[in-house]
Design an enzyme around this catalytic site. Structure first.
Site, mmCIF file in Angstrom:
data_model
loop_
_atom_site.group_PDB
_atom_site.id
_atom_site.type_symbol
_atom_site.label_atom_id
_atom_site.label_comp_id
_atom_site.label_asym_id
_atom_site.label_seq_id
_atom_site.Cartn_x
_atom_site.Cartn_y
_atom_site.Cartn_z
ATOM 1 N N ASP A 65 1.099 -9.252 -33.359
ATOM 2 C CA ASP A 65 1.683 -8.838 -32.081
ATOM 3 C C ASP A 65 2.373 -9.975 -31.341
ATOM 4 O OD1 ASP A 65 -0.737 -10.125 -31.507
ATOM 5 O OD2 ASP A 65 -1.575 -8.441 -30.363
ATOM 6 N N GLN B 136 -3.484 -8.976 -33.967
ATOM 7 C CA GLN B 136 -3.832 -9.993 -34.950
ATOM 8 C C GLN B 136 -5.331 -9.984 -35.283
ATOM 9 O OE1 GLN B 136 -1.272 -13.357 -32.853
ATOM 10 N NE2 GLN B 136 -2.074 -14.080 -34.804
ATOM 11 N N HIS B 137 -5.646 -10.651 -36.372
ATOM 12 C CA HIS B 137 -7.001 -11.098 -36.732
ATOM 13 C C HIS B 137 -7.949 -10.027 -37.271
ATOM 14 C CE1 HIS B 137 -6.040 -14.851 -34.748
ATOM 15 N NE2 HIS B 137 -6.007 -14.303 -33.563
#
Length: 456
Positions: A224, A71-72
């Site tokens: 994820d 992520q991110h």
């Protein structure tokens, strides 16, 4: 047999699993490493994906595919689609100051929680974009589109610039509650609103990949944690506790969350529901570090922990060995309380370490505000016999340990099977090798742990 592929493009590596779409049975798999570092050229992900696919026997007989990824991360593209600079990953902390500034500028954490369900920290994409605007203005000016790691890989595979609600909820400029981008927050952070991926529904199509003589349909993919929830079959009301390098506790919920303290990230999930999540810095390494102190391997460490009585004779281990994120104590250290001649044994210390870690994780899932009927325990730490047997006593509820596997890639494969089958819910795959653990609750262990934390 109809086959589907699931991808886990994580920080460390890329894993690909090929599964039977109907039963979920594993047919074959592959893996390739990613480079170290907190900023990475996305081409390294693409190279690793191709290598992992080749190791998994290729995609010529695969009907559908989905990408789960970390992520991110911030991936910036120019007008031609070329990568502007190396992607900043979730664990790159250079934007910590930008996160504090953004929280203050909007009026505090309550405003952020109301806007996007989470209070941004350095991992969130919006903070990285602020850092880019302030420290690399030329790169910021060249940025025509912004996406996440899984978005970029899906785009490279099928040509469509899309994302899903789960991964979008970790950007800091998409609201799980409204299902819409908050471009005003992006404008305030970055000084512009670059092109953003279209947000797909849980089983919408994300294009097609040509493979051999046919094509592979692409599912939306996801972050994820959202893929892991699909991979372990988490249901509404379950809490999943992952004991890896760091720890996470997350739940599939029917309604969005907004925690102004910032402890709970109010994510969306990959099914149309929500995924409130709490992260801790200290998890499985607590077990390894304590085993190292005792000079034993992990198997012997488990034996020692199970030799000592519940409650470790009053010995309490507060496991903040690397500071802590939840609670937010970056400068904290670990500590022992109640050390006496009687408790000065390897068995008592081993038991106290396991109980301290589990109390810490129990605090994390308590922060979710749920009362789960069961806890799903995953991650490397879940392989510990002592953790599995002591967890239900500390958590005060049954514990289910799924068979070890590539949960993120498995969840992506399950999403790909959902794309093929359609319907309102993902297909049900029978889990093999699942273990169930129950024990009498030991609330006094958590009480003493709370007292020790309060006395710090």
């Amino acid at each position: 047999m109809t086959l589907v592929a699931g991808v886990d493009s994580s920080t460390q590596s890329c894993k690909v699993v090929i599964r039977d779409a109907e039963t979920g049975a594993l047919v074959r798999q592959g893996r390739a490493a990613h480079p170290d570092g907190t900023e990475v050229d996305p081409e390294a992900w693409w190279t690793a994906l191709q290598e992992a696919i080749a190791q998994a026997g290729g995609l010529d007989d695969v009907a559908a595919m989905s990408v789960g990824a970390q992520q991110h991360g911030m991936v910036c593209l120019d007008e031609s689609g070329a990568v502007v600079r190396d992607a900043l990953l979730w664990n790159d902390t250079r934007s910590a100051g930008a996160a504090r500034d953004l929280v203050d500028e909007l009026g505090g954490p309550v405003k952020w929680a109301e806007a996007v369900g989470s209070v941004p920290v350095a991992s969130f994409t919006v903070t990285k974009l602020r850092w880019l605007a302030e420290h690399e203005p030329d790169s910021a000016r060249r940025t025509a589109r912004v996406c996440l790691p899984h978005d970029w890989l899906t785009w490279r595979l099928g040509g469509e610039f899309v994302t899903d609600r789960g991964d979008a909820s970790g950007t800091g400029y998409w609201s799980p509650a409204t299902g819409a981008y908050r471009t005003d927050l992006l404008q305030a952070a970055f000084g512009a609103v670059p092109g953003l991926p279209r947000v797909l529904g849980p089983h919408d199509a994300a294009g097609e990949l040509r493979s051999g003589q046919g094509s592979v349909r692409l599912a939306p993919g996801t972050g994820d944690n959202m893929a892991a929830a699909l991979g372990v079959g988490a249901e509404p009301g379950d809490v999943v506790v992952s004991i890896g390098t760091s720890g996470t506790a997350f739940a599939v919920a029917e309604s969005p969350s907004a925690d102004p303290s910032g402890a709970v990230a109010g994510f969306a999930d990959a099914t149309g529901r929500f995924l409130p999540l709490v992260a801790t810095l200290n998890a499985a390494r607590v077990l390894g570090a304590t085993a190292g102190m005792l000079g034993v391997g992990l198997d012997r460490f488990d034996e020692l922990a199970l030799e000592a009585p519940a409650g470790s004779g009053g010995l309490v281990y507060v496991p903040y060995l690397e500071g802590e994120r939840t609670p937010n104590l970056p400068d904290a250290t670990g500590s022992l309380h109640g050390l006496t001649l009687k408790t000065s044994t390897p068995a008592h210390l081993a038991r106290a370490a396991v109980e301290g870690l589990l109390c810490h994780l129990a605090d994390a899932f308590d922060a979710l505000g749920l009362d789960p009927a069961r806890v799903l325990l995953i991650g490397g730490g879940a392989r510990s016999e002592a953790v599995r047997r002591i967890a239900p006593a500390v958590f005060g509820r049954p514990v289910v340990v799924p068979e070890p596997g590539e949960y993120v890639a498995d969840g992506a494969a399950r999403q790909a099977a959902w794309l093929l089958r359609g319907g309102d819910e993902p297909p049900v795959w029978e889990a093999g090798g699942t273990e169930h653990f129950e024990a009498d609750a030991t609330p006094e262990v958590r009480s003493r742990y709370a007292e020790a934390c309060d006395s710090r």
